[in-house]
Design an enzyme around this catalytic site. Sequence first.
Site, PDB file in Angstrom:
ATOM      1  N   LYS A 114       0.824  -1.208   0.000  1.00  0.00           N
ATOM      2  CA  LYS A 114       0.000   0.000   0.000  1.00  0.00           C
ATOM      3  C   LYS A 114       0.861   1.263   0.000  1.00  0.00           C
ATOM      4  O   LYS A 114       0.469   2.278  -0.571  1.00  0.00           O
ATOM      5  CB  LYS A 114      -0.965  -0.002   1.183  1.00  0.00           C
ATOM      6  CG  LYS A 114      -2.109  -0.982   0.987  1.00  0.00           C
ATOM      7  CD  LYS A 114      -3.334  -0.587   1.793  1.00  0.00           C
ATOM      8  CE  LYS A 114      -4.465  -1.579   1.554  1.00  0.00           C
ATOM      9  NZ  LYS A 114      -5.570  -1.414   2.499  1.00  0.00           N
ATOM     10  N   LYS A 196      -3.578 -11.291  -7.081  1.00  0.00           N
ATOM     11  CA  LYS A 196      -4.855 -11.733  -6.491  1.00  0.00           C
ATOM     12  C   LYS A 196      -6.011 -10.877  -7.021  1.00  0.00           C
ATOM     13  O   LYS A 196      -5.812  -9.717  -7.410  1.00  0.00           O
ATOM     14  CB  LYS A 196      -4.798 -11.687  -4.963  1.00  0.00           C
ATOM     15  CG  LYS A 196      -4.725 -10.307  -4.387  1.00  0.00           C
ATOM     16  CD  LYS A 196      -5.052 -10.266  -2.902  1.00  0.00           C
ATOM     17  CE  LYS A 196      -5.129  -8.794  -2.507  1.00  0.00           C
ATOM     18  NZ  LYS A 196      -5.565  -8.445  -1.225  1.00  0.00           N
ATOM     19  N   LYS A 199     -10.767  -6.097  -4.992  1.00  0.00           N
ATOM     20  CA  LYS A 199     -11.943  -5.246  -5.221  1.00  0.00           C
ATOM     21  C   LYS A 199     -11.562  -3.820  -5.596  1.00  0.00           C
ATOM     22  O   LYS A 199     -12.374  -3.096  -6.151  1.00  0.00           O
ATOM     23  CB  LYS A 199     -12.905  -5.282  -4.028  1.00  0.00           C
ATOM     24  CG  LYS A 199     -12.359  -4.900  -2.651  1.00  0.00           C
ATOM     25  CD  LYS A 199     -13.501  -4.833  -1.636  1.00  0.00           C
ATOM     26  CE  LYS A 199     -13.253  -5.394  -0.258  1.00  0.00           C
ATOM     27  NZ  LYS A 199     -12.089  -4.999   0.500  1.00  0.00           N
TER      28      LYS A 199
HETATM   29  P1  TYM Z   1     -10.394  -7.205   2.769  1.00  0.00           P
HETATM   30  O1  TYM Z   1     -11.512  -6.242   2.923  1.00  0.00           O
HETATM   31  O2  TYM Z   1      -9.306  -6.864   1.809  1.00  0.00           O
HETATM   32  O3  TYM Z   1     -10.955  -8.618   2.339  1.00  0.00           O
HETATM   33  C1  TYM Z   1     -11.992  -9.277   3.041  1.00  0.00           C
HETATM   34  C2  TYM Z   1     -11.699 -10.763   3.100  1.00  0.00           C
HETATM   35  O4  TYM Z   1     -11.593 -11.314   1.787  1.00  0.00           O
HETATM   36  C3  TYM Z   1     -10.374 -12.045   1.661  1.00  0.00           C
HETATM   37  N1  TYM Z   1      -9.886 -11.901   0.276  1.00  0.00           N
HETATM   38  C4  TYM Z   1      -9.674 -12.916  -0.574  1.00  0.00           C
HETATM   39  N2  TYM Z   1      -9.822 -14.243  -0.438  1.00  0.00           N
HETATM   40  C5  TYM Z   1      -9.525 -15.017  -1.508  1.00  0.00           C
HETATM   41  N3  TYM Z   1      -9.089 -14.517  -2.692  1.00  0.00           N
HETATM   42  C6  TYM Z   1      -8.922 -13.188  -2.876  1.00  0.00           C
HETATM   43  N4  TYM Z   1      -8.497 -12.698  -4.037  1.00  0.00           N
HETATM   44  C7  TYM Z   1      -9.225 -12.325  -1.768  1.00  0.00           C
HETATM   45  N5  TYM Z   1      -9.179 -10.978  -1.619  1.00  0.00           N
HETATM   46  C8  TYM Z   1      -9.574 -10.738  -0.350  1.00  0.00           C
HETATM   47  C9  TYM Z   1      -9.440 -11.385   2.650  1.00  0.00           C
HETATM   48  O5  TYM Z   1      -8.382 -12.253   3.012  1.00  0.00           O
HETATM   49  C10 TYM Z   1     -10.363 -11.064   3.796  1.00  0.00           C
HETATM   50  O6  TYM Z   1     -10.523 -12.194   4.641  1.00  0.00           O
HETATM   51  N6  TYM Z   1      -7.465  -6.392   6.763  1.00  0.00           N
HETATM   52  C11 TYM Z   1      -8.681  -7.054   6.304  1.00  0.00           C
HETATM   53  C12 TYM Z   1      -9.927  -6.620   7.061  1.00  0.00           C
HETATM   54  C13 TYM Z   1      -9.880  -6.814   8.544  1.00  0.00           C
HETATM   55  C14 TYM Z   1      -9.934  -8.057   9.219  1.00  0.00           C
HETATM   56  C15 TYM Z   1      -9.939  -7.719  10.600  1.00  0.00           C
HETATM   57  C16 TYM Z   1     -10.001  -9.387   8.801  1.00  0.00           C
HETATM   58  C17 TYM Z   1      -9.825  -5.843   9.474  1.00  0.00           C
HETATM   59  N7  TYM Z   1      -9.871  -6.376  10.717  1.00  0.00           N
HETATM   60  C18 TYM Z   1      -9.978  -8.716  11.560  1.00  0.00           C
HETATM   61  C19 TYM Z   1     -10.033 -10.386   9.791  1.00  0.00           C
HETATM   62  C20 TYM Z   1     -10.027 -10.041  11.151  1.00  0.00           C
HETATM   63  C21 TYM Z   1      -8.891  -6.724   4.838  1.00  0.00           C
HETATM   64  O7  TYM Z   1      -8.411  -5.734   4.355  1.00  0.00           O
HETATM   65  O8  TYM Z   1      -9.772  -7.553   4.196  1.00  0.00           O
END
Ligand code: TYM
Length: 333
Positions: A114, A196, A199
């Site tokens: 990032k 990957k 979004k």
């Molecule tokens: P975020 O918002 O980027 O993504 C949400 C969840 O989706 C999973 N993910 C994927 N899984 C498979 N293939 C992909 N291409 C893919 N892209 C995203 C992510 O691994 C995630 O589980 N930092 C986290 C949000 C967060 C969080 C937490 C997660 C904040 N606090 C506490 C778990 C526990 C994030 O940015 O997820």
Amino acid sequence: MNAQKTAFSGIQPTAIPTLGNYLGALRNYVALSGTHRCFYSIVDMHAITVRQDPETLRRRVRELYALLLACGPNPDNTVLYVQSHVPAHAELCWILNNFTMFGELSRMTQFKDKSAKHADNINAGLFTYPVLQAADILLYGAHVVPIGDDQKQHLELSRDVAVRFNGVYGDVFVVPEPLIPKLGGRIMSLADPSRKMDKSDPNPAGYISMLDDRDVIIKKCKKAVTDSGAEVRYDPAEKPGVANLMTIYAICTGKEPEQVEREFAGQGYGAFKTAVGEAADGVLSPIRAKALELIQDPAHLDRLMAEGAARAEAVALPVLRKVRDSVGFLPRI
Ligand code: TYM
């Protein structure tokens, strides 16, 4: 809620979630809600580590809330809420900042990625982002955290912080375990299978949004980058594009990649890609329909969010009180 073990996860409201988010994480949110007491948070405080337009952010939070509801987690076991509605997250984050090392945070790959992407805004929030994530998880005593593969490093850090804190003050925190699906933990971009599915990808051809309609989904699958061969074979190293599509198809139809290989033996990529799009739409269309219906009634969503925040806070505050006491804060009487 009478489940014994607790699950927690968070998702950022920075864009409509993708099929990758669904297959990597949201699908397990739903599965765990059958057996666990679940807290799922829309992490708007994490989202502002990158500049957000305020109106868009408000809209995205409601859309995401509707989508998470539409995925259909068992309502008896699930608390869905917005992170900024529960200030205990910020307070615990501050305390945990003092138990997290500069070196640890410097090694986080998401921070490095990032920082490279937003070189003009490498702010302190971006740096301490994983500490807030640790606070999210530890505040609810989560035993299990359903996530995709990309969040593994952040979860390791949460565990390290919990163990360090417990080492000083005794067993205050539950040390959480990740739940990452073996198949689907890392869904790749349709436009570039070496990255990957994201979004926030500026190129919409790279991802399937959970609100894309059937035609768009099929079109994107048909255009997905594959190799110049013609064999539907599961070989992530040699044929990453095809393996990614096979993973999507396998999960969406409940099959194993070997079965998929047999099913499409001797057929070219064309028929296979169309079938992948149809299978993805088959999974997403009921969720999409339900979410679009829920979005029509923002006042209802706002009421549910308020209820969710109250239920979340009721669990978070006793944990926070214990932490405050552990570090030696004098209680306000
Ligand atoms: P975020 O918002 O980027 O993504 C949400 C969840 O989706 C999973 N993910 C994927 N899984 C498979 N293939 C992909 N291409 C893919 N892209 C995203 C992510 O691994 C995630 O589980 N930092 C986290 C949000 C967060 C969080 C937490 C997660 C904040 N606090 C506490 C778990 C526990 C994030 O940015 O997820």
